[in-house]
Structure formats: structure tokens, C-alpha cells
Design a protein around this motif. Structure first.
Motif, PDB file in Angstrom:
ATOM      1  N   PHE A  23       0.842   5.609  -0.254  1.00  0.00           N
ATOM      2  CA  PHE A  23       0.142   6.925  -0.172  1.00  0.00           C
ATOM      3  C   PHE A  23       1.199   7.977  -0.091  1.00  0.00           C
ATOM      4  CE2 PHE A  23      -2.465  10.198   2.367  1.00  0.00           C
ATOM      5  CZ  PHE A  23      -2.836  10.537   1.151  1.00  0.00           C
TER       6      PHE A  23
ATOM      7  N   PRO B 132       0.684  -1.094   0.176  1.00  0.00           N
ATOM      8  CA  PRO B 132      -0.076   0.016  -0.057  1.00  0.00           C
ATOM      9  C   PRO B 132       0.810   1.199  -0.164  1.00  0.00           C
ATOM     10  CG  PRO B 132       0.316  -0.849   2.331  1.00  0.00           C
ATOM     11  CD  PRO B 132       1.004  -1.753   1.466  1.00  0.00           C
TER      12      PRO B 132
ATOM     13  N   GLU C 114       4.437   8.015  -1.723  1.00  0.00           N
ATOM     14  CA  GLU C 114       5.516   7.491  -1.657  1.00  0.00           C
ATOM     15  C   GLU C 114       6.103   7.601  -2.797  1.00  0.00           C
ATOM     16  OE1 GLU C 114       6.159   6.836   1.398  1.00  0.00           O
ATOM     17  OE2 GLU C 114       4.451   6.249   2.467  1.00  0.00           O
TER      18      GLU C 114
ATOM     19  N   ARG D 283      -4.606   8.079  15.603  1.00  0.00           N
ATOM     20  CA  ARG D 283      -4.449   6.723  15.569  1.00  0.00           C
ATOM     21  C   ARG D 283      -4.885   5.906  16.838  1.00  0.00           C
ATOM     22  NH1 ARG D 283       1.047   4.435  13.272  1.00  0.00           N
ATOM     23  NH2 ARG D 283       0.294   2.992  12.121  1.00  0.00           N
TER      24      ARG D 283
ATOM     25  N   ASP E 179       5.314  -2.168   3.950  1.00  0.00           N
ATOM     26  CA  ASP E 179       5.161  -0.754   3.793  1.00  0.00           C
ATOM     27  C   ASP E 179       5.836  -0.408   2.384  1.00  0.00           C
ATOM     28  OD1 ASP E 179       3.468  -0.352   5.829  1.00  0.00           O
ATOM     29  OD2 ASP E 179       4.896   0.483   7.326  1.00  0.00           O
ATOM     30  N   ALA E 180       5.509   0.810   2.152  1.00  0.00           N
ATOM     31  CA  ALA E 180       6.173   1.539   0.839  1.00  0.00           C
ATOM     32  C   ALA E 180       7.126   2.438   1.121  1.00  0.00           C
ATOM     33  CB  ALA E 180       4.963   2.244  -0.166  1.00  0.00           C
TER      34      ALA E 180
ATOM     35  N   TYR F 123       0.203   8.886   9.748  1.00  0.00           N
ATOM     36  CA  TYR F 123      -0.737   8.903  11.003  1.00  0.00           C
ATOM     37  C   TYR F 123      -0.289   9.677  11.788  1.00  0.00           C
ATOM     38  CZ  TYR F 123      -2.097   4.592   8.709  1.00  0.00           C
ATOM     39  OH  TYR F 123      -2.498   3.464   7.648  1.00  0.00           O
TER      40      TYR F 123
ATOM     41  N   ASP G 100      -2.787   4.467  -3.001  1.00  0.00           N
ATOM     42  CA  ASP G 100      -4.149   5.070  -2.254  1.00  0.00           C
ATOM     43  C   ASP G 100      -4.258   6.386  -2.490  1.00  0.00           C
ATOM     44  OD1 ASP G 100      -6.153   5.047  -0.554  1.00  0.00           O
ATOM     45  OD2 ASP G 100      -4.839   4.828   1.318  1.00  0.00           O
TER      46      ASP G 100
ATOM     47  N   ARG H 246      12.402  -0.923  17.188  1.00  0.00           N
ATOM     48  CA  ARG H 246      11.521   0.025  16.125  1.00  0.00           C
ATOM     49  C   ARG H 246      12.084   1.318  16.058  1.00  0.00           C
ATOM     50  NH1 ARG H 246       4.793   1.094  16.101  1.00  0.00           N
ATOM     51  NH2 ARG H 246       5.069   2.809  14.650  1.00  0.00           N
TER      52      ARG H 246
ATOM     53  N   ASN I 280      -7.695   9.076  -1.449  1.00  0.00           N
ATOM     54  CA  ASN I 280      -7.340   8.285  -0.462  1.00  0.00           C
ATOM     55  C   ASN I 280      -8.279   7.552   0.395  1.00  0.00           C
ATOM     56  OD1 ASN I 280      -6.369   9.322   2.646  1.00  0.00           O
ATOM     57  ND2 ASN I 280      -5.301   7.678   1.297  1.00  0.00           N
TER      58      ASN I 280
ATOM     59  N   VAL J  75       6.594  11.654   4.689  1.00  0.00           N
ATOM     60  CA  VAL J  75       6.080  11.748   5.959  1.00  0.00           C
ATOM     61  C   VAL J  75       5.192  10.920   6.279  1.00  0.00           C
ATOM     62  CG1 VAL J  75       6.493  14.286   5.934  1.00  0.00           C
ATOM     63  CG2 VAL J  75       4.398  13.323   5.474  1.00  0.00           C
TER      64      VAL J  75
ATOM     65  N   GLY K 126      -7.608   4.917   2.580  1.00  0.00           N
ATOM     66  CA  GLY K 126      -6.936   4.325   3.559  1.00  0.00           C
ATOM     67  C   GLY K 126      -6.056   3.078   3.505  1.00  0.00           C
ATOM     68  N   GLN K 127      -5.451   2.772   4.424  1.00  0.00           N
ATOM     69  CA  GLN K 127      -4.508   1.802   4.205  1.00  0.00           C
ATOM     70  C   GLN K 127      -5.217   0.411   4.253  1.00  0.00           C
ATOM     71  OE1 GLN K 127      -0.999   1.847   6.952  1.00  0.00           O
ATOM     72  NE2 GLN K 127      -0.473  -0.245   6.323  1.00  0.00           N
TER      73      GLN K 127
ATOM     74  N   ALA L 101      -6.619  -0.007   0.778  1.00  0.00           N
ATOM     75  CA  ALA L 101      -5.525  -0.558  -0.026  1.00  0.00           C
ATOM     76  C   ALA L 101      -4.904  -1.830   0.073  1.00  0.00           C
ATOM     77  CB  ALA L 101      -4.535   0.595  -0.047  1.00  0.00           C
TER      78      ALA L 101
ATOM     79  N   GLN M 167      10.589   1.313   5.744  1.00  0.00           N
ATOM     80  CA  GLN M 167      10.665   1.121   6.962  1.00  0.00           C
ATOM     81  C   GLN M 167      10.881  -0.202   7.358  1.00  0.00           C
ATOM     82  OE1 GLN M 167       7.826   4.231   9.033  1.00  0.00           O
ATOM     83  NE2 GLN M 167       9.842   3.936  10.075  1.00  0.00           N
TER      84      GLN M 167
HETATM   85  N1  UDP Z   1      -0.569   4.079   3.726  1.00  0.00           N
HETATM   86  C1  UDP Z   1      -1.639   4.152   2.555  1.00  0.00           C
HETATM   87  N2  UDP Z   1      -2.940   4.788   3.103  1.00  0.00           N
HETATM   88  C2  UDP Z   1      -2.915   5.653   4.017  1.00  0.00           C
HETATM   89  C3  UDP Z   1      -1.979   5.995   4.851  1.00  0.00           C
HETATM   90  C4  UDP Z   1      -0.964   5.211   4.909  1.00  0.00           C
HETATM   91  O1  UDP Z   1      -1.463   3.343   1.686  1.00  0.00           O
HETATM   92  O2  UDP Z   1      -4.111   6.351   4.100  1.00  0.00           O
HETATM   93  C5  UDP Z   1       0.538   3.666   3.365  1.00  0.00           C
HETATM   94  C6  UDP Z   1       1.867   4.212   3.520  1.00  0.00           C
HETATM   95  O3  UDP Z   1       2.120   5.070   2.006  1.00  0.00           O
HETATM   96  C7  UDP Z   1       2.850   3.356   3.942  1.00  0.00           C
HETATM   97  C8  UDP Z   1       2.155   2.394   4.887  1.00  0.00           C
HETATM   98  O4  UDP Z   1       0.770   2.626   4.361  1.00  0.00           O
HETATM   99  O5  UDP Z   1       3.239   2.658   2.961  1.00  0.00           O
HETATM  100  C9  UDP Z   1       2.285   2.811   6.242  1.00  0.00           C
HETATM  101  O6  UDP Z   1       2.183   4.120   6.541  1.00  0.00           O
HETATM  102  P1  UDP Z   1       3.192   5.324   7.228  1.00  0.00           P
HETATM  103  O7  UDP Z   1       4.551   4.739   7.077  1.00  0.00           O
HETATM  104  O8  UDP Z   1       2.717   6.549   7.032  1.00  0.00           O
HETATM  105  O9  UDP Z   1       2.732   4.673   8.887  1.00  0.00           O
HETATM  106  P2  UDP Z   1       3.979   4.717  10.197  1.00  0.00           P
HETATM  107  O10 UDP Z   1       5.120   3.817   9.678  1.00  0.00           O
HETATM  108  O11 UDP Z   1       4.263   6.198  10.410  1.00  0.00           O
HETATM  109  O12 UDP Z   1       3.028   4.245  11.214  1.00  0.00           O
END
Ligand code: UDP
Ligand code: MG
Length: 319
Positions: free
Chosen positions: A11, A9, A13, A210, A93-94, A206, A42, A124, A70, A203, A72-73, A76, A97
């Protein structure tokens, strides 16, 4: 059919996607299984679509679904799961991380017979106050409420058998609770420690909301996994308990007042205990009525949808 589907997923990126693609292909070629990579964009507004288009034209193993906006994850991931054709599906994740080099670890755990293998970001690499503390808290609560003792249900790096994801419909922000949902349906869940890296580009998507959303979702998942086929039992239990407490309090108070009135010959007044007891009994009866209403709704729900409140592991016979 391919052996392995990777679902990502994404968003906003755009900067991360080509780097992730390179890391992923290096690892996947090394594994030697046939594979596909499904990106789900997304609703990005940073040119991700063109980046994905370029990758898909260059490599036939890459496909992308582009959302109109958008959603949401969870949405997606749901779309990615429905698109995935692999016997095994890995999500990550995209934003780089999660480390693709952990994929073989996930695969080897799945091959031990698990349906879901969830990554545990033991070290983490996220801000302490805004991410790690809330995550600790929510995972602690998650284990208590769902009965699934894993450390990090929010890590996107996970592996699934195709069979497990087929039974999923994801709404809202439910993607963090997939192991718990599948566990409640009898799928076998394990976890392995995985790497985690700080976000270098883009960035986080979330904020602190959350935390509240996650808590509400957790309550809902717990309710749904335990009482989705019998809401009357939950509301009925609550209703009976309140009615009994109200009835007992009212009766004891009444006996006490009769004693005061007849034996001590003093005047008695209606006090707060009577009001509270009537209130409790009324709420109790209402709860039982809610139970009946929800029970009727849930029966209609199961009739109208293809959702089942059970899950079959295998079919045997005829022999
Ligand atoms: N993401 C998405 N839709 C959203 C929010 C996040 O597809 O509405 C994707 C985002 O691009 C990433 C993954 O979900 O690949 C995790 O998001 P993020 O890295 O922002 O979360 P964090 O690591 O900060 O908890
Ligand atoms: Mg991230």
C-alpha cells in the motif's frame, strides 16, 4: 504449478517495490526452485500500479493484483493467497523491513514437516514506544489466550504449505492471527528468528489504533477458535454461573431474613442483595437464551457457507 509463491501486500510502496523485486529475485534464483511473485496493490495512490505493470511486463514470473481502493492488509493477503499457485507460499512486507535472505531459513523449517513457519523479529527495528512495547504486550496476551506460544505473530514474513492457506478466509485485520487460526485447526506451526530492518522509504500504515483493534481481534479469534461450533457452551456456562451465584446469594439472604423476622422478631426490609440476586439470575437466563440464538445462527452459517469447523490432514485408501 510452481514450487514457490511469494505474496507481497503493498500500500503506497512505489519506491520500495523495485528494490524489493531485485532483492527477491537475487535470493530466489539462488534457491533454484521455480517461483512466482504476486504483488497485491492495496489501493495505492502513489503510482505503484505503473511500477508493478513495468515489472510484470519485464518478468513473466511477476503478477500483480490491483485493488480498486484500500481494503486493508488482510484483504490483500487473502487475494494473494487465492492467486498463489505454489506448493509453498511465502508472505513478506513490501517496505523492505523483512529481509528476503531469510526465505531459505523459512523453507528449511517447512521441510521439517511444519505447515506454517512464522518469522520472529527478535531484534525488531521499529520505534520503541509506538511499536515494540505494544507488540510485546499483544504477543504475550496472544500466547496466553490462543495457547500458541510464539513470540511475534505480527511479522508478515511467514511460510505456509498451500494446503494450510487454502483453509483460510481473512477478514478485518486477521492477518496477524493466521498462525493461531491454523494452530486451532491442528496445523503444525513453528517459528524461526528473522532479520528486521528499519523502514527507509515511505511511512508506516498503522497507528496506535492497531492496539485496540488487535485486542478486539484477539478476543474474537479466541472465541471463534474455541466456541465457533458450540457457542451455547460459552453462553450457557456464563449463564449458569450467574444464575447459581444469584440464586445462592438470594437464598442465603432469605434464610437470614427469616431468622431475623421469626426468631429475633424484628422488621426486615428488601435490600440490595435481593436486587443483585434477581439481576444476576435474570442476566444468567438471558445469557442462556443468547446461547440458543447463537447456536441456531452458527448452524445456519455452516449450512450456508463452505466453511467447515474441522480440517482433514490426509485421506487414506482405498488401498
Ligand atoms: N499494507 C497494505 N495495506 C494496508 C496497510 C499496509 O497492504 O492497508 C502493507 C504495507 O504496504 C506493507 C505491509 O502491509 O507492505 C506492512 O505495513 P507497514 O510496513 O506499514 O506496517 P509496520 O511495519 O509499520 O507495522
Ligand atoms: Mg513495515
Amino acid at each position: 504449478m510452481v514450487e514457490l509463491s511469494i505474496v507481497v501486500p503493498a500500500f503506497n510502496e512505489a519506491e520500495n517495490i523495485p528494490l524489493l523485486y531485485t532483492e527477491l529475485t537475487d535470493v530466489l534464483k539462488g534457491i533454484g526452485h521455480s517461483y512466482e511473485i504476486v504483488f497485491v496493490d492495496d489501493g495505492s495512490v502513489d503510482g505503484s500500479r505503473d511500477v508493478l505493470n513495468e515489472l510484470a511486463c519485464k518478468d513473466p514470473r511477476v503478477r500483480a493484483l490491483i485493488f480498486r481502493t484500500n481494503f486493508g492488509q488482510s484483504a490483500a493477503m487473502d487475494a494473494g493467497f487465492k492467486e498463489a499457485r505454489g506448493d509453498i507460499v511465502i508472505t513478506l512486507d513490501a517496505d523492505l523491513q523483512n529481509n528476503p535472505e531469510d526465505i531459505p531459513k523459512i523453507l528449511s523449517k517447512l521441510s521439517e514437516g511444519f505447515d506454517v513457519v512464522s518469522g520472529w523479529r527478535r531484534d525488531r527495528r521499529d520505534p520503541f514506544l509506538s511499536k515494540r512495547v505494544p507488540s510485546r504486550l499483544s504477543n504475550w496476551l496472544h500466547s496466553r489466550l490462543t495457547g500458541l506460544d510464539i513470540h511475534d505473530s505480527g511479522c508478515t514474513l511467514k511460510g505456509y504449505s498451500h494446503d494450510a492457506i487454502e483453509s483460510l478466509e481473512l477478514y478485518g485485520e486477521m492477518h496477524r492471527f493466521i498462525p493461531a487460526i491454523l494452530h486451532s485447526r491442528g496445523y503444525r506451526v513453528a517459528e524461526v528468528e528473522v532479520n528486521h530492518r528499519p523502514r527507509q522509504l515511505g511511512v508506516t500504515k498503522y497507528g496506535l489504533y492497531r492496539l485496540i483493534n488487535g485486542f478486539l481481534d484477539l478476543l474474537y479469534i479466541t472465541f471463534w477458535s474455541t466456541f465457533s461450533s458450540r457457542p451455547l457452551h460459552l453462553f450457557g456456562r456464563l449463564g449458569f454461573s450467574l444464575t447459581i451465584v444469584g440464586f445462592l446469594a438470594g437464598t442465603l439472604k432469605l434464610i437470614h431474613q427469616m431468622y431475623v423476622f421469626f426468631v429475633l422478631a424484628e422488621v426486615v426490609f428488601i435490600g440490595p442483595i435481593q436486587f443483585i440476586s434477581i439481576l444476576l439470575m435474570t442476566i444468567g437466563v438471558l445469557f442462556i437464551c443468547f446461547g440458543f440464538l447463537f447456536e441456531i445462527q452458527i448452524r445456519i452459517f455452516y449450512r450456508m457457507t463452505s466453511v467447515r469447523n474441522y480440517s482433514i490432514r490426509e485421506r487414506i485408501g482405498p488401498c
